[in-house]
Enzyme design. Structure first.
Site, PDB file in Angstrom:
ATOM      1  CG  ASP A  36      18.491 -35.734 -51.889  1.00 42.71           C
ATOM      2  OD1 ASP A  36      19.093 -36.037 -52.948  1.00 42.71           O
ATOM      3  OD2 ASP A  36      17.742 -36.527 -51.280  1.00 42.71           O
ATOM      4  CG  ASP A 220      15.341 -39.802 -50.551  1.00 45.79           C
ATOM      5  OD1 ASP A 220      15.249 -40.351 -51.666  1.00 45.79           O
ATOM      6  OD2 ASP A 220      15.825 -38.666 -50.384  1.00 45.79           O
TER       7      ASP A 220
HETATM    8  C1  2Z3 Z   1      10.921 -42.770 -58.343  1.00 44.07           C
HETATM    9  C2  2Z3 Z   1      11.561 -42.577 -57.027  1.00 44.07           C
HETATM   10  C3  2Z3 Z   1      11.624 -41.108 -56.706  1.00 44.07           C
HETATM   11  C4  2Z3 Z   1      12.901 -40.515 -57.153  1.00 44.07           C
HETATM   12  C5  2Z3 Z   1      13.115 -39.136 -56.512  1.00 44.07           C
HETATM   13  N1  2Z3 Z   1      12.409 -38.032 -57.193  1.00 44.07           N
HETATM   14  C6  2Z3 Z   1      11.265 -37.517 -56.717  1.00 44.07           C
HETATM   15  O1  2Z3 Z   1      10.686 -37.920 -55.743  1.00 44.07           O
HETATM   16  C7  2Z3 Z   1      10.788 -36.283 -57.491  1.00 44.07           C
HETATM   17  C8  2Z3 Z   1      11.382 -35.050 -56.833  1.00 44.07           C
HETATM   18  C9  2Z3 Z   1      11.181 -33.815 -57.610  1.00 44.07           C
HETATM   19  C10 2Z3 Z   1      10.912 -32.656 -56.939  1.00 44.07           C
HETATM   20  C11 2Z3 Z   1      10.721 -31.461 -57.646  1.00 44.07           C
HETATM   21  C12 2Z3 Z   1      10.779 -31.443 -59.027  1.00 44.07           C
HETATM   22  C13 2Z3 Z   1      11.050 -32.632 -59.689  1.00 44.07           C
HETATM   23  C14 2Z3 Z   1      11.260 -33.813 -59.004  1.00 44.07           C
HETATM   24  N2  2Z3 Z   1       9.318 -36.238 -57.514  1.00 44.07           N
HETATM   25  C15 2Z3 Z   1       8.670 -37.149 -58.288  1.00 44.07           C
HETATM   26  O2  2Z3 Z   1       9.270 -38.001 -58.925  1.00 44.07           O
HETATM   27  N3  2Z3 Z   1       7.290 -37.026 -58.322  1.00 44.07           N
HETATM   28  C16 2Z3 Z   1       6.508 -37.957 -59.157  1.00 44.07           C
HETATM   29  C17 2Z3 Z   1       5.376 -38.511 -58.337  1.00 44.07           C
HETATM   30  O3  2Z3 Z   1       4.634 -37.434 -57.781  1.00 44.07           O
HETATM   31  C18 2Z3 Z   1       5.415 -36.634 -56.889  1.00 44.07           C
HETATM   32  C19 2Z3 Z   1       6.550 -35.977 -57.632  1.00 44.07           C
HETATM   33  C20 2Z3 Z   1      14.581 -38.830 -56.626  1.00 44.07           C
HETATM   34  O4  2Z3 Z   1      15.162 -39.020 -57.654  1.00 44.07           O
HETATM   35  N4  2Z3 Z   1      15.098 -38.284 -55.497  1.00 44.07           N
HETATM   36  C21 2Z3 Z   1      16.503 -37.895 -55.461  1.00 44.07           C
HETATM   37  C22 2Z3 Z   1      16.604 -36.377 -55.230  1.00 44.07           C
HETATM   38  C23 2Z3 Z   1      15.694 -35.541 -56.166  1.00 44.07           C
HETATM   39  C24 2Z3 Z   1      16.202 -35.557 -57.608  1.00 44.07           C
HETATM   40  C25 2Z3 Z   1      15.356 -34.649 -58.500  1.00 44.07           C
HETATM   41  C26 2Z3 Z   1      15.298 -33.231 -57.976  1.00 44.07           C
HETATM   42  C27 2Z3 Z   1      14.795 -33.184 -56.545  1.00 44.07           C
HETATM   43  C28 2Z3 Z   1      15.626 -34.106 -55.638  1.00 44.07           C
HETATM   44  C29 2Z3 Z   1      17.238 -38.677 -54.309  1.00 44.07           C
HETATM   45  O5  2Z3 Z   1      18.560 -38.184 -54.181  1.00 44.07           O
HETATM   46  O6  2Z3 Z   1      16.488 -38.453 -53.085  1.00 44.07           O
HETATM   47  C30 2Z3 Z   1      17.368 -40.209 -54.566  1.00 44.07           C
HETATM   48  F1  2Z3 Z   1      17.732 -40.776 -53.406  1.00 44.07           F
HETATM   49  F2  2Z3 Z   1      16.208 -40.702 -54.972  1.00 44.07           F
HETATM   50  C31 2Z3 Z   1      18.444 -40.467 -55.581  1.00 44.07           C
HETATM   51  O7  2Z3 Z   1      18.157 -40.529 -56.754  1.00 44.07           O
HETATM   52  N5  2Z3 Z   1      19.674 -40.645 -55.093  1.00 44.07           N
HETATM   53  C32 2Z3 Z   1      20.766 -40.915 -55.970  1.00 44.07           C
END
Ligand code: 2Z3
Length: 331
Positions: A36, A220
């Site tokens: 990530d 990202d």
């Molecule tokens: C609303 C903006 C998107 C936020 C982003 N999350 C996502 O993109 C999650 C990822 C996920 C994968 C598998 C199972 C569950 C969740 N997917 C998601 O929100 N969706 C909803 C929309 O449809 C597609 C899937 C996020 O928090 N990314 C984190 C890392 C993820 C955290 C959750 C587990 C998987 C990795 C990040 O580190 O990239 C960040 F930069 F966004 C962050 O929060 N940094 C502090």
């Protein structure tokens, strides 16, 4: 010592996340982690995670590793953009991915994980590839795997070659010329507060006119979709019959039968085109005639995120030299 490892989509129907096999400890324990670039904590499901919060994930057991050392008095706690989170304590141990080994990597063991992690059995933890300034370990922040490995790599770089519904690769220490076409365009990176932040030079919808613009956003790999300014996504979805920004579904949805245009974004004088198929992200539910868009508004986020929907359309070089830069190439 350079390395290469698979980036495997965790769901065959849509690319929600990609995991990569790693080994931790002696003898080696294999886990599949989400690499990530949007965070900088390396954390894993572990023998310290309550059984009620573990549902099929592989775990790291430091007590079974002869090279594990507790980092006494250190804790961590992280909250992600999607509201998920985890917290725990810290060990150092041998950590290997794709043949690259760091002998004393901070491995953050989870003592609590939120339900969305418990319910995702394919993700056994995260490897943060953001800048180490974002690391949440207290009282002393820890270095990322990439920061620790850099000095042993031929070149201080890693590359992401994510693919649509297929296995891609992360390479460490070298740039594989067979993975892209044409030239790599390098852009400056803003490292404050610690994301791979760059400025895109504009966009085009389908084969329409290119709109010059400065779109500051983060590259990202840990975000499934791509979140851009309202005026950009409004002009995109305005070209799709029946597309609406739905409060009910939490974003732009459209009739699965509608034809989607591609989306092109500028990287300096060059550009990357995201095929329409990548933006037709998924049916709302299996068999639904309503589909969810892979391009969504960032207005509620406060940051533009070039997530997997954009990254998988390109070969991306994360250059950790001083100063860092980010490279984009067609493939
Ligand atoms: C609303 C903006 C998107 C936020 C982003 N999350 C996502 O993109 C999650 C990822 C996920 C994968 C598998 C199972 C569950 C969740 N997917 C998601 O929100 N969706 C909803 C929309 O449809 C597609 C899937 C996020 O928090 N990314 C984190 C890392 C993820 C955290 C959750 C587990 C998987 C990795 C990040 O580190 O990239 C960040 F930069 F966004 C962050 O929060 N940094 C502090």
């Amino acid at each position: 010592e350079n390395g290469s490892a698979a980036a495997i989509p965790i769901d065959p129907r849509f690319d929600i996340a990609y995991v990569t096999p790693v080994t931790i400890g002696t003898p080696p324990q294999t886990l599949y982690l989400d690499f990530d670039t949007g965070s900088s904590d390396l954390w894993v499901f572990s023998s310290h995670t309550p059984e009620s919060q573990v549902r099929g994930q592989r775990i790291y057991s430091p007590e079974k590793s002869s090279t594990a050392k507790l980092l006494a008095g250190h804790t961590w706690s992280i909250l992600y953009g999607d509201g998920s989170g985890s917290l725990g304590n810290v060990y150092t141990d041998n950590f290997t991915v794709g043949g690259v080994t760091v002998t004393s990597q901070a491995v953050q063991t989870a003592q609590q994980v939120s339900y969305s992690f418990t319910s995702q059995s394919e993700i056994h933890g995260l490897v943060g590839l953001g800048f180490s300034t974002l690391n949440t370990v207290f009282p002393n922040g820890q270095l990322t795997f990439f920061d620790n490995a850099k000095s042993t790599l031929d070149s201080p770089v890693f590359t992401a070659d994510l693919k649509w519904k297929k296995e891609g690769t992360y390479d460490f220490g070298f740039i594989d010329e067979t993975k892209y076409t044409g030239e790599i365009t390098y852009l400056p990176v803003q490292t404050d507060p610690g994301y791979w932040t760059f400025t895109s030079s504009g966009y085009a919808v389908g084969d329409g006119a290119f709109h010059p613009a400065s779109i500051v956003g983060i590259a990202d790999t840990g975000t499934s979709l791509t979140y851009l300014p309202a005026e950009v996504v409004t002009s995109y979805w305005g070209q799709v019959d029946g597309a609406v920004d739905s409060d009910y579904y939490g974003g732009y949805v459209f009739p699965c039968s509608s034809k989607l245009p591609s989306f092109t974004f500028g990287v300096g004088p060059a550009n990357i085109t995201i095929p329409a198929s990548y933006i037709n992200y998924a049916q709302i539910t299996e068999g639904s005639p309503v589909c969810f868009g892979g391009l969504q508004s960032s207005s509620w986020l406060g940051v533009n995120i070039w997530g997997d929907v954009a990254l998988k359309a390109a070969f991306v070089v994360f250059n950790g030299a001083n100063p860092p830069t980010i490279g984009w190439a067609k493939k």
